[in-house]
Design an enzyme around this catalytic site. Structure first.
Site, short mmCIF file in Angstrom:
data_model
loop_
_atom_site.label_atom_id
_atom_site.label_comp_id
_atom_site.label_asym_id
_atom_site.label_seq_id
_atom_site.Cartn_x
_atom_site.Cartn_y
_atom_site.Cartn_z
N SER A 75 38.71 49.13 41.08
CA SER A 75 39.82 49.40 41.80
C SER A 75 41.29 48.95 41.53
O SER A 75 42.21 49.55 41.75
CB SER A 75 39.60 48.35 43.09
OG SER A 75 39.51 46.90 42.69
N ASP A 277 44.71 38.62 48.60
CA ASP A 277 43.37 38.74 48.25
C ASP A 277 43.09 37.96 47.18
O ASP A 277 41.93 37.80 46.76
CB ASP A 277 42.77 40.31 48.56
CG ASP A 277 43.38 41.08 47.31
OD1 ASP A 277 44.03 40.72 46.48
OD2 ASP A 277 42.78 42.16 47.52
N HIS A 280 43.43 41.80 43.63
CA HIS A 280 44.22 42.94 43.12
C HIS A 280 45.48 42.81 42.85
O HIS A 280 46.33 41.72 43.32
CB HIS A 280 44.13 44.06 44.43
CG HIS A 280 42.51 44.50 44.37
ND1 HIS A 280 42.08 44.06 45.76
CD2 HIS A 280 41.73 45.36 43.91
CE1 HIS A 280 40.87 44.70 45.97
NE2 HIS A 280 40.62 45.48 44.69
#
Length: 303
Positions: A75, A277, A280
């Site tokens: 990601s 979070d 990321h």
């Protein structure tokens, strides 16, 4: 004298008759070579007459030569910069601006002008945002500046998929085979693959066994990609992860930073700004990472 006079009269009569029947023949008879010489000047070396349109024909556009980079991993490579919840904020920094000189290979294997989110049709299970690909490509173009060769473009091949462990990128697995397929297709219309940019490993920190095996699996992946693309010296630039499970992150980072294979390099994401979070990279961090990757490539290679 009479004979001379008769001869002159006869010659004039014949000339008059010749002019009436064939002016061209008369011209030749009188030795008029000027018209012939002019005609020869109008002939090209191939013998065909030149077309004079009043201006020179425009030169054909220069051929496109793609410098191609594969973007793969999970990601943080596909990009979550600017994504909150299930929505991307749409903010595109200047370093991520689109350019006709930056292309991407879309999910349908067609080249198009690149713009963020680069992985929108590749990493489809989650919302994509800003990743390192566009700032990487723009930094390469900035390095070339006005000296960029005509026709040279940067070709990006997005392949990253969020939440994937390295064992899912083994030869024979869907992710790996799709990456190789896309990479092979990218050169069918010309260009050359310059490097594989790889940012992955967070998913391997949750298992002690996966963390322990990370280095070996990564070396296998590099060997397989080079073999399947017939590029034994393909440069690989890894990103050492900055986030992950505390039990395995150090082992994965150690494998990434300590890899000794030829033409394998590493930049460190540790210390780059993180989103709320704590997993990321932010948009700002992705811009900085893209530039770091570009500088690492340019330390060793040219376009």
């Amino acid at each position: 004298m009479l004979r001379v006079g008769v001869s002159i009269v006869i010659s004039l009569y014949l000339l008059l008759l010749l002019l009436t029947v064939s002016p061209t023949a008369a011209s030749a008879a009188l030795g008029w070579e000027g018209r012939k010489e002019e005609s020869e000047r109008e002939m090209g070396s191939s013998g065909s007459k030149s077309v004079r349109s009043g201006c020179e024909p425009s030169a054909p556009p220069p051929p496109t030569e793609k410098s191609i980079f594969i973007l793969s991993g999970q990601s943080n490579m596909s990009g979550r910069g600017g994504v909150e919840g299930k929505k991307w904020d749409g903010v595109v920094p200047p370093e991520c601006r689109p350019s006709p000189a930056i292309l991407r290979l879309n999910a349908h294997l067609r080249w198009e002008e690149a713009r963020d989110p680069l992985h929108a049709d590749i990493d489809t299970a989650k919302v994509c945002g800003i990743g390192p690909g566009m700032p990487f490509a723009n930094e390469l173009l900035s390095h070339l500046g006005p000296h960029r060769p005509k026709g040279l473009v940067i070709g990006l091949v997005p392949c990253a998929v969020g939440g994937t462990a390295i064992k899912e990128w083994g030869r024979g697995c869907h992710l790996y085979e799709d990456m190789v397929k896309r990479a092979k297709h990218s050169v069918e219309e010309g260009g050359s693959i310059k490097a594989l940019l790889w940012y992955q490993g967070e998913s391997d920190t949750t298992s002690d066994q996966d963390a322990q095996c990370y280095g070996k699996r990564m070396e296998e992946l590099i060997h397989n990609v080079r073999s399947d693309l017939h590029l034994p010296d393909l440069p690989v630039i890894q990103v050492a992860i900055a986030t992950g499970d505390a039990n395995g992150i150090d082992k994965v980072r150690e494998a990434q930073l300590g890899m000794k294979l030829p033409s394998v390099y590493c930049v460190d994401a540790k210390g780059l700004p993180l989103k709320s979070d704590h997993l990321h990279l932010t948009t700002e961090a992705q811009v900085r990472l893209g530039k770091m990757l570009a500088h690492e490539y340019l330390k060793h290679y040219s376009l």
